[in-house]
Write a protein that holds these residues in place. Structure first.
Motif, mmCIF file in Angstrom:
data_model
loop_
_atom_site.group_PDB
_atom_site.id
_atom_site.type_symbol
_atom_site.label_atom_id
_atom_site.label_comp_id
_atom_site.label_asym_id
_atom_site.label_seq_id
_atom_site.Cartn_x
_atom_site.Cartn_y
_atom_site.Cartn_z
ATOM 1 N N SER A 56 0.764 -1.641 0.274
ATOM 2 C CA SER A 56 0.091 0.221 -0.115
ATOM 3 C C SER A 56 0.429 1.207 -0.110
ATOM 4 C CB SER A 56 -1.007 0.132 1.534
ATOM 5 O OG SER A 56 -1.994 -0.925 1.397
ATOM 6 N N TYR A 59 2.278 1.702 -3.328
ATOM 7 C CA TYR A 59 1.126 2.174 -4.355
ATOM 8 C C TYR A 59 1.295 3.987 -4.525
ATOM 9 C CZ TYR A 59 -0.688 -2.279 -5.877
ATOM 10 O OH TYR A 59 -0.607 -3.141 -6.388
ATOM 11 N N HIS A 72 -6.540 -0.299 -12.541
ATOM 12 C CA HIS A 72 -6.809 -1.214 -11.243
ATOM 13 C C HIS A 72 -5.511 -2.084 -12.463
ATOM 14 C CE1 HIS A 72 -9.369 -1.260 -8.064
ATOM 15 N NE2 HIS A 72 -10.247 -0.476 -8.901
ATOM 16 N N LEU A 75 -1.984 -0.430 -12.212
ATOM 17 C CA LEU A 75 -1.981 -0.600 -10.134
ATOM 18 C C LEU A 75 -1.252 -2.059 -10.245
ATOM 19 C CD1 LEU A 75 -2.143 1.124 -8.126
ATOM 20 C CD2 LEU A 75 -3.991 -0.169 -6.862
ATOM 21 N N HIS A 95 -2.408 -7.427 -3.414
ATOM 22 C CA HIS A 95 -2.697 -6.834 -4.157
ATOM 23 C C HIS A 95 -3.787 -6.185 -3.421
ATOM 24 C CE1 HIS A 95 -4.067 -4.132 -7.351
ATOM 25 N NE2 HIS A 95 -5.182 -4.592 -7.453
ATOM 26 N N SER A 99 -5.175 -2.751 -2.099
ATOM 27 C CA SER A 99 -6.110 -1.428 -2.290
ATOM 28 C C SER A 99 -7.074 -1.645 -1.378
ATOM 29 C CB SER A 99 -6.574 -2.250 -3.704
ATOM 30 O OG SER A 99 -5.353 -2.652 -4.860
ATOM 31 N N PHE A 108 -7.916 5.721 -1.267
ATOM 32 C CA PHE A 108 -8.016 5.819 -2.578
ATOM 33 C C PHE A 108 -9.398 5.875 -3.036
ATOM 34 C CE2 PHE A 108 -4.919 2.159 -5.211
ATOM 35 C CZ PHE A 108 -3.624 3.356 -4.932
ATOM 36 N N ILE A 120 -8.449 4.657 -10.728
ATOM 37 C CA ILE A 120 -8.211 5.086 -9.226
ATOM 38 C C ILE A 120 -7.451 6.245 -8.824
ATOM 39 C CG2 ILE A 120 -6.129 3.990 -6.738
ATOM 40 C CD1 ILE A 120 -8.671 2.573 -7.241
#
Length: 485
Positions: A56, A59, A72, A75, A95, A99, A108, A120
Motif C-alpha cells: 500500500s 502504491y 486497476h 496498479l 494486491h 488496495s 483511494f 483509482i
C-alpha cells in the motif's frame, strides 16, 4: 506493520474492539475524522502512511505526483516481481489486501472514466499534505518551542522507572482493587470501569465517598485478567484507546488528544518538550497522561514535560521497541501445588493472590499454594482454568522450561477438574406442566413433546413434565387442538 493486540483480546472481545491503527480511525472515530486528521502533514506521514502495508505504501508513493486516475490493471503492474517458486495467487491476494486497505481508509477514491471503467485516484487532501511532509513545510508542532536547559534534567533510566512505576500502580489496582494501598486517580479508575476490566460488586455498607470505600466492592473481571496477560505495549495501547472513547464526556477534543498522542509517539526519549501554546484542555489531557505514566511532569509551572517509553512506543507498530526488557519468569511450580515466586514486585504478588493462597512473604520470595478454594474464588470472578494455566506457563522460571509440560500435569489437570466441578449442572429456562386429570392426557402431551425434541423432564408417577421455553407455544397449541369440541 500494524499494532496488534494479543490473541486473548482477539478471541474474547467484540469485533469493534479488535484494534489496528487503521481500524482505530475507521471504526471508532468515523471517516470524517480521518480526513480532518490529514490536515496535520507530519501526523499523516509518520502515523497513517507508516502503518499501511508495504505494498500500500508503494502504491501511495507512485501516485503522490500523479494527478490523473490510473486503472486497476496499471496498479497491478506495480506489484514487485515474484520470487522464484512463489504462487501468483499470493500476489493477487496481497494486491487485493493493499488496495482494499487504501479504499477502506478513503486514501483511494474510485472514479469512473468516460468509458465507464473504474480508475483509482489518490485522495487530494492526503496527497497535498504528504507532499508537504516529504518536501518540507507546514507549521511547527506546538511542543517544538525552544527551551532553556532544564536544571532538573531527567535521564532515560529515571523516565523508564517512573513510567513503569506509574503504569504498574494501575495494574496493581486492577489485580486487587480492594487493597487500600493501591490507589489510582479517578480518571484511571473510570477508564478501567469503562473498558470492563473491573466491575462493581457488592456495594460498601458505608455512605462515605472516600477512595477506599468507593473501591470496596470492585473486582477484576475475566477480561481484566486477560488484559494483565498482555505485553506492556498492548496494555497501554488498549487502555489509551478506551480512555479516548471517554474524552468527549470529559469535555476534551478527540482530534486534539489523538493528534497529541501521535506527536508523542515520535518524540525523543530523554528530551524535554515545551508546554507553550497548550490550552487548558490539552494541559488537562497532559495531566491525565502523567497519571498513566506516559509523560513525566515535575510541576505545571515548569513549562516542560518528558515523554516516557510508554508514550514513545504507543503507536510504533511492529517497531514498538523494547518495553518488557529483560523480563524473565520467576515462578517455580511444584507437583504438590506450591508456587514459589522469586520477585519483590507487588504486582506479581497481587496477580498470584487472584488464584493462590499466599502463605509466606520474604524480601525477594513469596510462597503460595494453589487450593480448591483459591481456584474457585478465581472462577467466580469469571477467570477460567485455561487463563490460570496460561499465566503460570508465561511466568515460569527459565529452569521450568527444561521439563515437559512446563506446568506440572498434576497441577494443570487438577485446575481444570476444579473448573468442571462448577459445570456439573446446566441451567435452562423451561415451563412446568402438572396436575393432569388423567394419565392418558399426560402421556399424550409427553409423547408429543418428546417427538418434537422439546421435552426436558417427564415423570409419569407424579404426572409432571417440563418443556423448553421455546417449545411451550407449540405444546400449548397442540393441547388446545386435542381438546374435544
Amino acid at each position: 506493520a500494524r499494532l496488534r493486540l494479543s490473541h486473548y483480546l482477539l478471541d474474547n472481545m467484540p469485533d469493534s474492539d479488535v484494534i489496528y491503527l487503521n481500524d482505530l480511525i475507521i471504526r471508532n472515530t468515523k471517516i470524517k475524522f480521518l480526513r480532518k486528521d490529514y490536515v496535520f502533514p507530519m501526523i499523516t506521514r509518520l502515523v497513517v502512511f507508516r502503518e499501511l502495508p508495504e505494498l500500500s505504501r508503494q502504491y501511495v508513493m507512485r501516485l503522490i505526483f500523479v494527478t490523473r486516475p490510473v486503472t486497476h490493471v496499471m496498479l497491478a503492474t506495480w506489484i514487485p516481481q515474484p520470487e522464484p517458486g512463489r504462487d501468483q495467487t499470493e500476489l493477487a491476494i496481497e494486491h487485493r489486501t493493499a488496495s482494499n486497505t487504501l479504499l477502506d481508509m478513503s486514501l483511494f477514491q474510485e472514479i469512473h472514466d468516460a468509458r465507464g471503467n473504474v480508475a483509482i485516484s489518490l485522495c487530494e487532501t492526503f496527497r497535498e499534505n504528504l507532499k508537504i511532509a516529504i518536501l518540507g513545510g507546514g507549521q511547527p508542532w506546538t511542543m517544538s518551542a525552544t527551551l532553556d536547559p532544564d536544571p532538573h534534567q531527567r535521564d532515560i533510566e529515571f523516565l523508564d522507572k517512573y513510567g513503569m512505576d506509574r503504569w504498574e500502580s494501575v495494574l496493581q489496582f486492577l489485580a486487587a482493587p480492594t487493597r487500600g494501598q493501591n490507589k489510582i486517580s479517578s480518571d484511571a479508575m473510570r477508564t478501567l470501569l469503562h473498558a470492563g476490566l473491573i466491575e462493581e460488586g457488592a456495594s460498601s455498607s458505608s455512605s462515605s465517598s472516600s477512595t477506599s470505600e468507593e473501591t470496596a466492592g470492585m473486582r477484576i473481571t475475566s477480561q481484566g485478567f486477560q488484559f494483565l496477560l498482555l505485553d506492556t505495549s498492548s496494555q497501554v495501547w488498549y487502555f489509551i484507546l478506551k480512555y479516548l472513547e471517554t474524552v468527549t464526556e470529559r469535555g476534551l477534543s478527540l482530534v486534539k488528544c489523538l493528534t497529541f498522542l501521535f506527536k508523542l509517539s515520535f518524540s525523543i526519549l530523554g528530551k524535554d518538550y515545551s508546554m507553550e501554546g497548550m490550552d487548558n484542555d490539552m494541559l488537562t489531557f497532559l495531566q491525565h497522561l502523567r497519571e498513566f505514566g506516559l509523560v513525566y511532569l515535575r510541576k505545571r509551572s515548569s513549562g516542560r514535560f518528558y515523554p516516557t517509553r510508554l508514550a514513545v512506543n504507543i503507536c510504533a507498530g511492529q517497531n514498538k521497541g523494547i518495553m518488557d526488557t529483560n523480563k524473565q519468569g520467576n515462578l517455580v511450580i511444584e507437583t504438590n501445588f506450591s508456587v514459589y515466586a522469586y520477585t519483590a514486585s507487588e504486582l506479581q504478588v497481587s496477580l498470584l493472590d487472584v488464584f493462590c493462597e499466599i502463605e509466606n512473604r520474604f524480601p525477594n520470595l513469596t510462597v503460595s499454594i494453589i487450593t480448591r478454594g483459591s481456584v474457585r474464588n478465581a472462577l467466580v470472578k469469571g477467570i477460567n482454568a485455561e487463563q490460570i494455566i496460561s499465566f503460570l506457563r508465561q511466568h515460569c522460571h527459565p529452569q521450568m522450561f527444561k521439563q515437559t509440560p512446563v506446568v506440572p500435569r498434576t497441577v494443570g489437570d487438577q485446575i481444570k477438574l476444579w473448573e468442571l466441578e462448577r459445570e456439573r449442572l446446566e441451567y435452562n429456562e423451561g415451563v412446568l406442566y402438572k396436575d393432569f386429570m388423567s394419565l392418558h392426557d399426560f402421556n399424550l402431551l409427553s409423547n408429543f413433546a418428546d417427538s418434537k425434541g422439546v421435552l426436558v423432564f417427564s415423570d409419569e408417577r407424579s404426572r409432571t413434565m417440563v418443556v423448553t421455553k421455546k417449545g411451550h407455544p407449540l405444546i400449548k397449541s397442540f393441547w388446545k387442538e386435542a381438546q374435544p369440541k
